[in-house]
Write a protein that holds these residues in place. Structure first.
Motif, PDB file in Angstrom:
ATOM      1  N   TYR A 122      -8.311   1.544  -3.596  1.00 50.28           N
ATOM      2  CA  TYR A 122      -7.225   1.390  -2.643  1.00 50.28           C
ATOM      3  C   TYR A 122      -6.056   2.313  -3.242  1.00 50.28           C
ATOM      4  CZ  TYR A 122     -10.420  -1.444  -0.135  1.00 50.28           C
ATOM      5  OH  TYR A 122     -11.683  -1.871   0.324  1.00 50.28           O
ATOM      6  N   GLY A 123      -5.746   1.962  -4.699  1.00 47.10           N
ATOM      7  CA  GLY A 123      -4.478   2.752  -5.340  1.00 47.10           C
ATOM      8  C   GLY A 123      -4.741   4.131  -5.325  1.00 47.10           C
TER       9      GLY A 123
ATOM     10  N   VAL B 111       6.767  10.062 -10.225  1.00 47.35           N
ATOM     11  CA  VAL B 111       7.315   9.496 -11.507  1.00 47.35           C
ATOM     12  C   VAL B 111       6.630   8.200 -11.950  1.00 47.35           C
ATOM     13  CG1 VAL B 111       9.397   8.805 -12.607  1.00 47.35           C
ATOM     14  CG2 VAL B 111       9.578  10.768 -10.946  1.00 47.35           C
ATOM     15  N   GLU B 112       6.513   7.407 -11.096  1.00 40.09           N
ATOM     16  CA  GLU B 112       5.945   5.841 -11.242  1.00 40.09           C
ATOM     17  C   GLU B 112       5.018   5.237 -10.191  1.00 40.09           C
ATOM     18  OE1 GLU B 112       7.786   1.460 -12.070  1.00 40.09           O
ATOM     19  OE2 GLU B 112       9.076   3.138 -12.600  1.00 40.09           O
TER      20      GLU B 112
ATOM     21  N   VAL C   3       3.416   0.491  -4.990  1.00 34.28           N
ATOM     22  CA  VAL C   3       4.909   1.257  -5.104  1.00 34.28           C
ATOM     23  C   VAL C   3       4.728   2.494  -5.860  1.00 34.28           C
ATOM     24  CG1 VAL C   3       7.335   0.502  -5.471  1.00 34.28           C
ATOM     25  CG2 VAL C   3       5.705  -1.283  -5.229  1.00 34.28           C
ATOM     26  N   PHE C   4       5.628   3.408  -5.225  1.00 34.83           N
ATOM     27  CA  PHE C   4       5.610   4.745  -5.943  1.00 34.83           C
ATOM     28  C   PHE C   4       7.025   5.006  -6.158  1.00 34.83           C
ATOM     29  CE2 PHE C   4       1.383   4.620  -4.107  1.00 34.83           C
ATOM     30  CZ  PHE C   4       0.605   5.292  -4.996  1.00 34.83           C
TER      31      PHE C   4
ATOM     32  N   LYS D 171      12.622   8.467  -4.935  1.00 37.36           N
ATOM     33  CA  LYS D 171      12.582   7.866  -3.814  1.00 37.36           C
ATOM     34  C   LYS D 171      11.461   6.823  -3.978  1.00 37.36           C
ATOM     35  CE  LYS D 171      13.855  11.020  -0.308  1.00 37.36           C
ATOM     36  NZ  LYS D 171      13.664  11.513   1.224  1.00 37.36           N
ATOM     37  N   THR D 172      11.660   5.534  -3.234  1.00 37.48           N
ATOM     38  CA  THR D 172      10.832   4.625  -3.426  1.00 37.48           C
ATOM     39  C   THR D 172       9.884   4.304  -2.213  1.00 37.48           C
ATOM     40  OG1 THR D 172      12.179   3.130  -4.772  1.00 37.48           O
ATOM     41  CG2 THR D 172      10.329   2.111  -3.898  1.00 37.48           C
ATOM     42  N   ILE D 173       8.594   4.785  -2.462  1.00 39.58           N
ATOM     43  CA  ILE D 173       7.566   4.672  -1.558  1.00 39.58           C
ATOM     44  C   ILE D 173       6.707   3.361  -1.593  1.00 39.58           C
ATOM     45  CG2 ILE D 173       5.941   6.147  -0.238  1.00 39.58           C
ATOM     46  CD1 ILE D 173       8.639   7.559  -0.601  1.00 39.58           C
ATOM     47  N   LEU D 174       6.481   2.853  -0.483  1.00 34.84           N
ATOM     48  CA  LEU D 174       5.764   1.614  -0.384  1.00 34.84           C
ATOM     49  C   LEU D 174       4.396   1.870   0.400  1.00 34.84           C
ATOM     50  CD1 LEU D 174       5.746  -1.395  -1.115  1.00 34.84           C
ATOM     51  CD2 LEU D 174       6.871  -1.923   1.080  1.00 34.84           C
TER      52      LEU D 174
END
Length: 108
Positions: free
Chosen positions: A36-37, A54-55, A74-75, A84-87
């Motif tokens: 799923y990742g 980035v992460e 979390v990306f 930008k934080t993407i969930l």
């Protein structure tokens, strides 16, 4: 004396191999959320084409029902020089590991 040292060395080496064979090998085991990742990563790259991821980290699993769970990823994506934080939430059934739904949320 020399024969005893050789026997001791052989015994220790044999003991080492026996113990290692009995222990589970964690390096070969893959977490069940890994699939799923990979799916979440593809979706983020599709939603943010050309932007650097980035992460990336696994945020955990929440049990929704007896059969259904939600894995969170979390990306951090660098878009136009800003992070930008993407969930990404992937909801799926434990029984077949195929039925899933996916949501992507940009955190403020």
């Amino acid at each position: 004396m020399e024969v005893r040292m050789k026997r001791l060395s052989v015994l220790l080496l044999a003991l080492f191999f026996i113990i290692n064979a009995a222990l589970p090998v964690h390096a070969e085991e893959k977490p069940d959320y890994e699939k799923y990742g990979r799916i979440a990563t593809v979706v983020v790259k599709e939603d943010y084409p050309g932007e650097a991821v980035v992460e990336y980290k696994y945020g955990g699993r929440r049990k929704l029902t007896e059969e259904e769970v939600m894995d969170t990823f979390v990306f951090i994506v660098k878009e136009n020089g800003k992070d930008k934080t993407i969930l990404v939430k992937v909801t799926h059934l434990l029984s077949d590991n195929k039925s899933l739904s996916l949501t992507v949320e940009e955190q403020k």
